[in-house]
Design a protein around this motif. Sequence first.
Motif, PDB file in Angstrom:
ATOM      1  N   PRO A   7     -12.991 -10.256   1.940  1.00 60.14           N
ATOM      2  CA  PRO A   7     -11.630 -10.081   1.457  1.00 60.14           C
ATOM      3  C   PRO A   7     -11.458  -9.200   0.452  1.00 60.14           C
ATOM      4  N   GLU A   8     -12.411  -9.831  -0.255  1.00 62.37           N
ATOM      5  CA  GLU A   8     -12.115  -9.189  -1.595  1.00 62.37           C
ATOM      6  C   GLU A   8     -12.456  -8.933  -2.214  1.00 62.37           C
ATOM      7  N   ARG A   9     -13.626  -7.820  -1.441  1.00 59.76           N
ATOM      8  CA  ARG A   9     -14.035  -6.848  -2.079  1.00 59.76           C
ATOM      9  C   ARG A   9     -13.448  -5.668  -0.979  1.00 59.76           C
ATOM     10  N   ILE A  10     -12.410  -5.941  -0.246  1.00 62.85           N
ATOM     11  CA  ILE A  10     -11.386  -4.524   0.236  1.00 62.85           C
ATOM     12  C   ILE A  10     -10.539  -3.944  -0.987  1.00 62.85           C
ATOM     13  N   ALA A  11     -11.006  -3.104  -1.421  1.00 61.14           N
ATOM     14  CA  ALA A  11      -9.801  -2.294  -2.499  1.00 61.14           C
ATOM     15  C   ALA A  11      -8.400  -2.037  -2.123  1.00 61.14           C
ATOM     16  N   LEU A  12      -7.448  -2.196  -3.185  1.00 63.54           N
ATOM     17  CA  LEU A  12      -5.679  -2.014  -3.081  1.00 63.54           C
ATOM     18  C   LEU A  12      -5.301  -1.318  -3.650  1.00 63.54           C
ATOM     19  N   LEU A  60      12.891  16.136   7.549  1.00 64.94           N
ATOM     20  CA  LEU A  60      13.386  14.733   7.927  1.00 64.94           C
ATOM     21  C   LEU A  60      11.648  13.631   7.679  1.00 64.94           C
ATOM     22  N   LEU A  61      11.352  13.586   7.783  1.00 70.74           N
ATOM     23  CA  LEU A  61      10.242  12.855   7.452  1.00 70.74           C
ATOM     24  C   LEU A  61      10.254  12.535   5.665  1.00 70.74           C
ATOM     25  N   GLU A  62      10.544  14.108   4.884  1.00 70.98           N
ATOM     26  CA  GLU A  62       9.985  13.163   3.501  1.00 70.98           C
ATOM     27  C   GLU A  62      11.300  12.776   3.503  1.00 70.98           C
ATOM     28  N   ARG A  63      13.142  12.681   4.257  1.00 73.94           N
ATOM     29  CA  ARG A  63      14.654  11.981   3.115  1.00 73.94           C
ATOM     30  C   ARG A  63      13.614  10.328   4.536  1.00 73.94           C
ATOM     31  N   ALA A  64      13.306  10.358   5.863  1.00 77.53           N
ATOM     32  CA  ALA A  64      13.033   9.219   6.361  1.00 77.53           C
ATOM     33  C   ALA A  64      12.310   8.299   6.422  1.00 77.53           C
ATOM     34  N   GLY A  65      10.622   8.827   5.927  1.00 79.25           N
ATOM     35  CA  GLY A  65       9.375   8.235   5.824  1.00 79.25           C
ATOM     36  C   GLY A  65       9.149   7.590   4.804  1.00 79.25           C
ATOM     37  N   THR A  66       7.807   7.215   5.463  1.00 80.43           N
ATOM     38  CA  THR A  66       7.144   6.337   4.583  1.00 80.43           C
ATOM     39  C   THR A  66       5.749   6.260   4.622  1.00 80.43           C
ATOM     40  N   LEU A  67       4.651   6.663   3.514  1.00 77.17           N
ATOM     41  CA  LEU A  67       3.059   6.556   3.043  1.00 77.17           C
ATOM     42  C   LEU A  67       2.781   5.612   4.739  1.00 77.17           C
ATOM     43  N   PRO A  68       2.088   6.235   5.805  1.00 71.94           N
ATOM     44  CA  PRO A  68       1.403   5.311   5.952  1.00 71.94           C
ATOM     45  C   PRO A  68       0.002   4.192   5.720  1.00 71.94           C
ATOM     46  N   LEU A  69       0.190   3.720   5.088  1.00 73.91           N
ATOM     47  CA  LEU A  69      -1.036   2.697   4.168  1.00 73.91           C
ATOM     48  C   LEU A  69      -1.928   2.581   5.376  1.00 73.91           C
ATOM     49  N   PRO A 100      -3.825  -0.638   7.252  1.00 74.55           N
ATOM     50  CA  PRO A 100      -3.233  -1.561   7.367  1.00 74.55           C
ATOM     51  C   PRO A 100      -4.000  -2.535   6.746  1.00 74.55           C
ATOM     52  N   TYR A 101      -4.952  -2.512   6.391  1.00 72.89           N
ATOM     53  CA  TYR A 101      -6.245  -3.900   5.343  1.00 72.89           C
ATOM     54  C   TYR A 101      -5.148  -3.321   4.194  1.00 72.89           C
ATOM     55  N   ILE A 102      -4.245  -2.493   4.081  1.00 73.80           N
ATOM     56  CA  ILE A 102      -3.768  -2.005   2.869  1.00 73.80           C
ATOM     57  C   ILE A 102      -2.079  -2.666   2.936  1.00 73.80           C
ATOM     58  N   ALA A 103      -1.597  -2.624   3.604  1.00 76.19           N
ATOM     59  CA  ALA A 103      -0.527  -2.591   4.038  1.00 76.19           C
ATOM     60  C   ALA A 103      -0.062  -3.531   4.107  1.00 76.19           C
ATOM     61  N   SER A 104      -1.101  -4.617   4.843  1.00 77.09           N
ATOM     62  CA  SER A 104      -0.867  -6.176   5.187  1.00 77.09           C
ATOM     63  C   SER A 104      -1.063  -6.280   4.197  1.00 77.09           C
ATOM     64  N   LYS A 105      -1.440  -6.213   2.888  1.00 80.18           N
ATOM     65  CA  LYS A 105      -1.403  -7.042   1.803  1.00 80.18           C
ATOM     66  C   LYS A 105      -0.483  -6.737   0.574  1.00 80.18           C
ATOM     67  N   ARG A 106       0.556  -5.618   0.754  1.00 81.13           N
ATOM     68  CA  ARG A 106       1.669  -5.376  -0.049  1.00 81.13           C
ATOM     69  C   ARG A 106       1.786  -3.609   0.436  1.00 81.13           C
ATOM     70  N   GLY A 107       3.039  -3.595  -0.493  1.00 78.26           N
ATOM     71  CA  GLY A 107       4.031  -2.592   0.037  1.00 78.26           C
ATOM     72  C   GLY A 107       3.127  -1.766  -0.458  1.00 78.26           C
ATOM     73  N   THR A 108       3.918  -0.490   0.253  1.00 84.12           N
ATOM     74  CA  THR A 108       3.767   1.778  -0.225  1.00 84.12           C
ATOM     75  C   THR A 108       4.647   1.311  -1.836  1.00 84.12           C
ATOM     76  N   ASP A 109       3.831   2.015  -2.501  1.00 84.82           N
ATOM     77  CA  ASP A 109       4.852   1.941  -3.842  1.00 84.82           C
ATOM     78  C   ASP A 109       4.773   3.753  -3.874  1.00 84.82           C
ATOM     79  N   ALA A 110       5.734   3.847  -5.157  1.00 87.13           N
ATOM     80  CA  ALA A 110       5.440   4.829  -6.348  1.00 87.13           C
ATOM     81  C   ALA A 110       4.045   6.069  -6.186  1.00 87.13           C
ATOM     82  N   ALA A 111       3.435   4.592  -6.051  1.00 86.14           N
ATOM     83  CA  ALA A 111       1.899   5.927  -6.627  1.00 86.14           C
ATOM     84  C   ALA A 111       0.828   5.874  -5.852  1.00 86.14           C
ATOM     85  N   ASP A 112       1.368   5.172  -4.574  1.00 87.66           N
ATOM     86  CA  ASP A 112       0.200   5.787  -3.582  1.00 87.66           C
ATOM     87  C   ASP A 112       0.894   7.099  -3.331  1.00 87.66           C
TER      88      ASP A 112
END
Length: 343
Positions: free
Chosen positions: A12-17, A137-146, A148-160
């Motif tokens: 698991p530690e080989r997965i880049a976040l 509408l998506l720009e207002r209501a949506g988030t970037l769909p990272l 699953p192997y990243i999203a399960s370990k941390r939330g989406t943030d401004a850097a993404d």
Amino acid sequence: MRVDLFDFELPPERIALRPARPRDAARMLVVRGEGAFEDAGVRDLPRLLHAGDVLVFNDTRVIPAQLEGRRGEARVGATLHKRVDLRRWQAFVRNAKRLREGDEISFSGGVSAIAETRHADGSWTLAFAGEEPVELLLERAGTLPLPPYIASKRGTDAADREDYQTMFAAKDGAVAAPTAALHFTPRLMSALQAAGIAHETLTLHVGAGTFLPVKAEDTTEHRMHSEWGRIEPNAAERLNAVRAAGGRVIAVGTTSLRLLESAADDTGTIRAFSGDTDIFITPGCTLRAVDGLMTNFHLPKSTLMMLVSALMGRERMLAAYAHAIASRYRFYSYGDASLLLPG
């Protein structure tokens, strides 16, 4: 072929976040048809390719296609994955058992949609209310769909919002980034140009189906989700001219490769293309349009692991992945790269 033939153990530690910074500082494993593997870096591309070669990039842009909402009191999540028309998108829906055709889903930002049609694969067609373009509408209501192997370990943030778009991103419509191109920078492109290496772009709007696991036990039983793509006539002509002059067509990313192969005829000539493709490339398929591939490292038992095995051979790729794991390469969307050259 049995799907478990494409399995391997990944710590698991080989997965880049997070991606390498700067982007072109990522490592790159060079895998040729035979001989030793070469540990290199993305910045080595100008010396690893030949003058007269061409790199082919996907210019799709990732949209904030992940939505959270409610149907009555029930929480519902939706990930759009393919446009149907101006107001309707096909989507994978979380908690879909609470939905019935005709139900209204209220998302954040005053955005709403009707659950119009349920499909055999479990996805839904959502019809968005109002007259504003769905992209707004998506720009207002949506988030970037990272992934699953990243999203399960941390939330989406401004850097993404910057990290998960390539420098070529120009045409809205993807739910996942063509991640091999994330490694490219203006500096690297200038170095490639100085080395006589050209580039072309095409468009394939990557869908959320790219993240779905292969549930079948045999590759013959798996069905790909279709994605929309386009290759302009002039681009096809230039790519064919490169090969006619002895140059190589190197796809940057599996999305570019899949669209090029979808557009190629039996002679390997690349034709102009506009429409859907659900091409599934597995060992035994003859690749006609490409001479190499730059790509990141893929999930075990995934359709992309099967694709690279079709290009290089299954045993060769499993050996390359074992080398990459032992050498501490970083895997998946934000990870390091590989350069696959079968010839």
